[in-house]
Design a protein around this motif. Sequence first.
Motif, PDB file in Angstrom:
ATOM      1  N   PHE A   7       0.831  -1.210   0.000  1.00  0.00           N
ATOM      2  CA  PHE A   7       0.000   0.000   0.000  1.00  0.00           C
ATOM      3  C   PHE A   7       0.859   1.251   0.000  1.00  0.00           C
ATOM      4  O   PHE A   7       0.494   2.275  -0.562  1.00  0.00           O
ATOM      5  CB  PHE A   7      -0.974  -0.005   1.181  1.00  0.00           C
ATOM      6  N   GLY A   8       2.056   1.165   0.595  1.00  0.00           N
ATOM      7  CA  GLY A   8       2.961   2.312   0.608  1.00  0.00           C
ATOM      8  C   GLY A   8       3.472   2.655  -0.779  1.00  0.00           C
ATOM      9  O   GLY A   8       3.678   3.833  -1.102  1.00  0.00           O
ATOM     10  N   TRP A   9       3.652   1.635  -1.603  1.00  0.00           N
ATOM     11  CA  TRP A   9       4.119   1.840  -2.981  1.00  0.00           C
ATOM     12  C   TRP A   9       3.111   2.665  -3.757  1.00  0.00           C
ATOM     13  O   TRP A   9       3.466   3.612  -4.466  1.00  0.00           O
ATOM     14  CB  TRP A   9       4.334   0.477  -3.633  1.00  0.00           C
ATOM     15  N   TYR A  10       1.830   2.299  -3.627  1.00  0.00           N
ATOM     16  CA  TYR A  10       0.778   3.051  -4.318  1.00  0.00           C
ATOM     17  C   TYR A  10       0.634   4.459  -3.735  1.00  0.00           C
ATOM     18  O   TYR A  10       0.515   5.443  -4.468  1.00  0.00           O
ATOM     19  CB  TYR A  10      -0.558   2.329  -4.187  1.00  0.00           C
ATOM     20  N   ALA A  11       0.633   4.533  -2.401  1.00  0.00           N
ATOM     21  CA  ALA A  11       0.430   5.824  -1.741  1.00  0.00           C
ATOM     22  C   ALA A  11       1.507   6.821  -2.131  1.00  0.00           C
ATOM     23  O   ALA A  11       1.238   8.010  -2.335  1.00  0.00           O
ATOM     24  CB  ALA A  11       0.398   5.631  -0.227  1.00  0.00           C
ATOM     25  N   ALA A  12       2.748   6.327  -2.250  1.00  0.00           N
ATOM     26  CA  ALA A  12       3.854   7.224  -2.606  1.00  0.00           C
ATOM     27  C   ALA A  12       3.667   7.820  -3.993  1.00  0.00           C
ATOM     28  O   ALA A  12       4.131   8.941  -4.264  1.00  0.00           O
ATOM     29  CB  ALA A  12       5.171   6.447  -2.538  1.00  0.00           C
ATOM     30  N   ARG A  13       2.988   7.125  -4.886  1.00  0.00           N
ATOM     31  CA  ARG A  13       2.801   7.598  -6.251  1.00  0.00           C
ATOM     32  C   ARG A  13       1.562   8.477  -6.408  1.00  0.00           C
ATOM     33  O   ARG A  13       1.478   9.273  -7.338  1.00  0.00           O
ATOM     34  CB  ARG A  13       2.744   6.393  -7.207  1.00  0.00           C
ATOM     35  N   ILE A  14       0.610   8.331  -5.479  1.00  0.00           N
ATOM     36  CA  ILE A  14      -0.597   9.155  -5.552  1.00  0.00           C
ATOM     37  C   ILE A  14      -0.452  10.440  -4.751  1.00  0.00           C
ATOM     38  O   ILE A  14      -0.946  11.495  -5.159  1.00  0.00           O
ATOM     39  CB  ILE A  14      -1.822   8.363  -5.035  1.00  0.00           C
ATOM     40  N   THR A  15       0.262  10.380  -3.633  1.00  0.00           N
ATOM     41  CA  THR A  15       0.357  11.512  -2.704  1.00  0.00           C
ATOM     42  C   THR A  15       0.774  12.825  -3.370  1.00  0.00           C
ATOM     43  O   THR A  15       0.210  13.892  -3.060  1.00  0.00           O
ATOM     44  CB  THR A  15       1.309  11.173  -1.543  1.00  0.00           C
ATOM     45  N   PRO A  16       1.750  12.822  -4.291  1.00  0.00           N
ATOM     46  CA  PRO A  16       2.129  14.103  -4.924  1.00  0.00           C
ATOM     47  C   PRO A  16       0.984  14.785  -5.663  1.00  0.00           C
ATOM     48  O   PRO A  16       1.043  16.000  -5.908  1.00  0.00           O
ATOM     49  CB  PRO A  16       3.233  13.680  -5.904  1.00  0.00           C
ATOM     50  N   HIS A  17      -0.050  14.039  -6.016  1.00  0.00           N
ATOM     51  CA  HIS A  17      -1.185  14.614  -6.747  1.00  0.00           C
ATOM     52  C   HIS A  17      -2.305  15.084  -5.812  1.00  0.00           C
ATOM     53  O   HIS A  17      -3.330  15.584  -6.282  1.00  0.00           O
ATOM     54  CB  HIS A  17      -1.760  13.569  -7.714  1.00  0.00           C
ATOM     55  N   LEU A  18      -2.095  14.931  -4.498  1.00  0.00           N
ATOM     56  CA  LEU A  18      -3.137  15.255  -3.531  1.00  0.00           C
ATOM     57  C   LEU A  18      -2.794  16.511  -2.745  1.00  0.00           C
ATOM     58  O   LEU A  18      -1.616  16.791  -2.478  1.00  0.00           O
ATOM     59  CB  LEU A  18      -3.343  14.081  -2.560  1.00  0.00           C
ATOM     60  N   SER A  19      -3.820  17.229  -2.342  1.00  0.00           N
ATOM     61  CA  SER A  19      -3.636  18.436  -1.534  1.00  0.00           C
ATOM     62  C   SER A  19      -3.263  18.055  -0.097  1.00  0.00           C
ATOM     63  O   SER A  19      -3.732  17.038   0.430  1.00  0.00           O
ATOM     64  CB  SER A  19      -4.928  19.254  -1.538  1.00  0.00           C
ATOM     65  N   LYS A  20      -2.428  18.870   0.539  1.00  0.00           N
ATOM     66  CA  LYS A  20      -2.053  18.622   1.941  1.00  0.00           C
ATOM     67  C   LYS A  20      -3.268  18.703   2.860  1.00  0.00           C
ATOM     68  O   LYS A  20      -3.303  18.070   3.920  1.00  0.00           O
ATOM     69  CB  LYS A  20      -0.991  19.629   2.378  1.00  0.00           C
ATOM     70  N   THR A  21      -4.266  19.469   2.459  1.00  0.00           N
ATOM     71  CA  THR A  21      -5.489  19.605   3.249  1.00  0.00           C
ATOM     72  C   THR A  21      -6.180  18.258   3.425  1.00  0.00           C
ATOM     73  O   THR A  21      -6.832  18.009   4.448  1.00  0.00           O
ATOM     74  CB  THR A  21      -6.461  20.592   2.569  1.00  0.00           C
ATOM     75  N   MET A  22      -6.033  17.392   2.445  1.00  0.00           N
ATOM     76  CA  MET A  22      -6.716  16.108   2.481  1.00  0.00           C
ATOM     77  C   MET A  22      -6.184  15.179   3.576  1.00  0.00           C
ATOM     78  O   MET A  22      -6.818  14.172   3.902  1.00  0.00           O
ATOM     79  CB  MET A  22      -6.597  15.424   1.114  1.00  0.00           C
ATOM     80  N   PHE A  23      -5.031  15.513   4.148  1.00  0.00           N
ATOM     81  CA  PHE A  23      -4.438  14.678   5.187  1.00  0.00           C
ATOM     82  C   PHE A  23      -4.673  15.242   6.589  1.00  0.00           C
ATOM     83  O   PHE A  23      -4.112  14.731   7.565  1.00  0.00           O
ATOM     84  CB  PHE A  23      -2.940  14.498   4.927  1.00  0.00           C
TER      85      PHE A  23
END
Length: 351
Positions: A7-23
């Motif tokens: 799951f970390g492999w996928y998350a690392a590739r999606i995270t750059p496309h997400l807003s910091k607010t979403m976390f």
Amino acid sequence: MKDLHSFGWYAARITPHLSKTMFKPVPSRLWGGFAYLLVIVAGFLGIGFFDLHIVFNIMIAGVLGACFAAMGFLGHEILHGTVVKTAWLRNFLGAVAFWPLSTGPRLWRKWHNMNHHVHTQHDEKDPDAWPALERLVQNSFLRVIYRLPFGLRAFFSFISLSIQFTMHGLKMFFEYIKDFNPRNRPAVLLQTVLPWATWIGLLFWIGPVKWLFAFFIPLLIANFIVMSYISTNHRLNPLTPVNDPLANSLTVTVPKWVDVLHFNFSYHTEHHLFPSMSPKYYPVVKQHIKKMWPERYHEMKMSKAMKTLWNTPRVYFKGNELIDPNKETLFGTLGNGLYKDSKTKSYKKSV
């Protein structure tokens, strides 16, 4: 699916496309829980203080059951830390939300957050994974159950959804209580006993007949709703040696108003990729997953997933297949022959 990723492999590739607010935590989610709490209290008072016609009691029981389930979905969200971050407040709010389902926050975090999420669909380490054939032959009770005809087995399996969450929760208590530090065990015990003490107290207050409508029937309904999601979330997917959410998890689709009522619990693959993100943002995550790995992503209408659950056995064979031990018939899992073609109506393994 031969090449699995964590799951970390996928998350690392999606995270750059997400807003910091979403976390960041989303405390406004608590307003939904407050509304459900008001409805539950009103339902208890209505049944407890008035001698209503049985039709109205049944209607109230149905509403209470739906509220119990929704509170459980919110409790799940709270205890992942996506609503508030302060530990004591998170545990308190999580305990309140899970009170109808009688699940304590410490036990839930141990059972769900630390074991199910870390070892999803691992045959031995995931406490929620359905058994493989090797485990079945070692369990005399399961061997008896699986001698029943397939249709009868499916019927009783669906009926049992109305008690599975409660029974599994009690099993998890006895399984994990020994793993807690001796200093913390009294708190875990208290968090398990107090909700049940409340419901037993309610029984003595309003009497057994009203209690059936105020708690027992709603609990059965809540179990069924919650387990309908949990069962379809993973039980059509293969067991996996690597915790790959796109291989071992399924997102079910429901009407938008159901997603609102159930706090977006249907977005389960997204949840396993970002368990510390508020489900409020999972539709955005879903868009990115489908854009980046459309061939890996599994989603299905809830009605179709439930139908498929009925028509396939719940015993794994070699991890990526399901088997009916009676006739030794093999069925595919998602990504391994089950609905490989969206037009197919066959459940059996493609060979």
